[in-house]
Write an enzyme that holds these catalytic residues in place. Structure first.
Site, PDB file in Angstrom:
ATOM      1  N   GLU A   1      -1.167   1.443   7.383  1.00 36.72           N
ATOM      2  CA  GLU A   1      -0.316   0.970   8.476  1.00 36.72           C
ATOM      3  C   GLU A   1       0.364  -0.295   7.989  1.00 36.72           C
ATOM      4  O   GLU A   1      -0.292  -1.332   7.825  1.00 36.72           O
ATOM      5  CB  GLU A   1      -1.145   0.702   9.735  1.00 36.72           C
TER       6      GLU A   1
ATOM      7  N   GLY B   1       0.117  -2.730   0.531  1.00 38.77           N
ATOM      8  CA  GLY B   1      -0.228  -1.329   0.760  1.00 38.77           C
ATOM      9  C   GLY B   1       0.126  -0.458  -0.429  1.00 38.77           C
ATOM     10  O   GLY B   1      -0.638   0.444  -0.811  1.00 38.77           O
TER      11      GLY B   1
ATOM     12  N   GLY C   1      -1.451  -3.998   6.794  1.00 36.39           N
ATOM     13  CA  GLY C   1      -0.910  -5.233   6.256  1.00 36.39           C
ATOM     14  C   GLY C   1       0.498  -5.008   5.750  1.00 36.39           C
ATOM     15  O   GLY C   1       1.223  -4.132   6.221  1.00 36.39           O
ATOM     16  N   SER C   2       0.877  -5.785   4.754  1.00 35.07           N
ATOM     17  CA  SER C   2       2.248  -5.735   4.255  1.00 35.07           C
ATOM     18  C   SER C   2       2.476  -4.500   3.392  1.00 35.07           C
ATOM     19  O   SER C   2       1.547  -3.961   2.780  1.00 35.07           O
ATOM     20  CB  SER C   2       2.557  -6.993   3.445  1.00 35.07           C
ATOM     21  N   THR C   3       3.713  -4.094   3.309  1.00 33.10           N
ATOM     22  CA  THR C   3       4.069  -2.925   2.505  1.00 33.10           C
ATOM     23  C   THR C   3       3.799  -3.145   1.020  1.00 33.10           C
ATOM     24  O   THR C   3       3.259  -2.247   0.363  1.00 33.10           O
ATOM     25  CB  THR C   3       5.541  -2.542   2.763  1.00 33.10           C
TER      26      THR C   3
END
Length: 496
Positions: free
Chosen positions: A269, A252, A247-249
């Site tokens: 990821e 994460g 997903g999004s940083t």
């Protein structure tokens, strides 16, 4: 068909069974509360998914823990191979049902389901079932003399334990298989949570496992939820050993922080802002086709797509004109139509985000060459080309997740490398040029986890996928993807 023309998203839509249930401890169950899944091509409700809360998440984790600790799943390699073979065959047997559901819920085009949205990911199951047949779970290190005694040493690879896997909406089949299959091959048990935007397709996978494989109760648990507390439990629960997230940083980073309290193994990821470098000796017609159709693949909703097009300054206008001309020929419309290449964005919220980034880019000085408009009904957005983009601008730095290509001029190879590396992300990239050796040399200077030279495709089940910097930690697919779910244990005995 031009990008300004659309086909009605109601034509040819398959009738789907959308009555889906959670899979917890081998049982298919529902919840009192549900949430809607929207067909992004129409904006209409496709179906409802059970809204798993903390209680369901805890039950799923408990089932996974019990299955790992009390069954032979973690140690019976032959049985795991048998179950993966069954799952592979079940996916092939139910391919068209999964295709129709993927098109309806994800907005993926029929064409895309023939590739990375569905058919290609099924190959992940075949790959790991076959890899498990040959992968060395034991490695002999031989004898060594220590203080007059001989010691025999060896290494064994064993399952890491209970896995919490949380996936994104853009490629739900690919993302689920890339986490689920290697974890099962390794001998782990798992709780898999689908994305709130695409819950039904992941729940369908859970039902397939329950009905068509011999995978024991508790080994695989599948949840859907719109409750953030469910995800928090999955990443902090003491019985979870491994957390994997796509997903999004920002999300994460928060998951990594949450998991750190119990030192869980985490691999992520995350986002990307990949650059495609065009050298002055490239065929600009090929460049235009490659760049235009790549950014429109899955409506730009791909973390590894090359969203920055770096071009020689002297050829900027020529290349921009060719790319714009090619974008005009990208067929946009009803994703059930086999002739359509690009479907809708996943939601109105995502379309608003994409449009906002485009409008701010123009305000900041970029040139809107083509696109930048909404198409209704549904959540369609025209293929969009922005020229004369500054490498430090928002549109060049932030992940858009839409069909928006930013063209940035460079002066020489060193300048191109500098711009490409001018990103907090490091997931992918590419070079197009007449000389492979020169292109490869440039690729080796780009700090990314994957790289394409002159259109080379690295995205296959046997190739590790992941990034540098804020694009993530760890790798999916390939042997490296299996090893993310293994622990290494060293043994030694005294030789008598």
């Amino acid at each position: 068909m031009s990008s300004q023309e659309t086909v009605s998203a109601n034509e040819g839509t398959a009738v789907l069974d959308v009555d889906r249930r959670l899979l917890i401890d081998g049982k298919l169950v529902t919840t009192e509360q549900t949430f809607a899944s929207i067909n992004p091509a129409t904006g209409e409700i496709l179906g409802y998914a059970p809204n798993a809360g903390v209680a369901e998440a805890e039950a799923a984790i408990a089932a996974a823990r019990k299955a790992f600790d009390t069954t032979s799943w973690a140690t019976d390699v032959e049985f795991r191979i048998k179950c993966l073979d069954q799952l592979h065959q079940a996916m092939l047997d139910n391919l068209e049902e999964f295709r129709a559901l993927t098109i309806a819920e994800v907005g993926a085009t029929y064409l895309n389901t023939q590739g990375n949205q569905l058919e290609a990911p099924i190959g992940i199951i075949r790959y790991y079932a076959d890899l498990l047949r040959t992968y060395p779970l034991t490695e002999q290190l031989g004898e060594v003399d220590i203080k007059g005694q001989k010691h025999n040493r060896w290494i064994e690879k064993e399952a890491a334990g209970v896995v919490s896997a949380i996936i994104a909406y853009n490629y739900p089949n690919q993302l689920a298989f890339a986490k689920l299959i290697p974890s099962l091959a390794a001998g782990c048990t798992i709780v898999l949570k689908g994305a709130p935007d695409t819950p039904l397709i992941t729940l369908a996978l859970g039902e397939l496992i329950a009905n068509h494989t011999d995978i024991p109760a508790g080994v695989v648990n599948v949840l859907s939820s719109s409750d953030v507390e469910t995800g928090k439990i999955m990443t902090t629960h003491p019985d979870v050993d491994v957390v994997t997230f796509t997903g999004s940083t920002p999300v994460g980073a928060s998951i990594m922080a949450a998991a750190s309290a119990s030192l869980k193994k985490v691999f992520l990821e995350l986002g990307g802002k990949s650059a495609l470098i065009v050298l002055e000796d490239a065929d600009f017609g090929t460049v235009a086709q490659f760049a235009a159709f790549s950014i429109c693949s899955n409506t730009g909703q791909g973390c590894a797509l090359t969203t920055r097009l770096l071009v020689p300054r002297a050829h900027h206008d020529e290349i921009v004109a060719k790319v714009a001309g090619m974008m005009a020929h990208v067929p946009v419309g009803d994703p059930t139509n086999p002739k359509i290449y690009m479907g809708p964005l996943i939601s109105e919220k995502q379309r608003d985000k994409v449009d906002g980034l485009v409008q701010r880019a123009v305000e900041a000085g970029a040139t809107l060459v083509t696109g930048g408009t909404r198409i209704d009904p549904g959540y369609f957005y025209t293929p969009t080309l922005l020229a004369n983009v500054h490498p430090d601008s928002e549109i060049a730095q932030e992940e858009v997740f839409g069909p928006v290509l930013a063209v940035i001029p460079f002066d020489d190879d060193d300048h191109a490398v500098e711009i490409a590396n001018n990103s907090k992300y490091g997931l992918s990239g590419g070079v197009l040029g007449a000389d492979d050796d020169r292109a490869i040399a440039i690729g080796r200077r780009i700090r990314t986890g994957t790289f394409s030279v002159n259109g080379g495709n690295y995205f296959t089940p046997d190739v590790p996928f992941g990034g540098y910097k804020q694009s993530g930690i760890g790798r999916e697919m390939g042997t490296a993807g299996l090893e993310e779910f293994l622990q290494t244990k060293a043994f030694a005995t005294v030789v008598k």
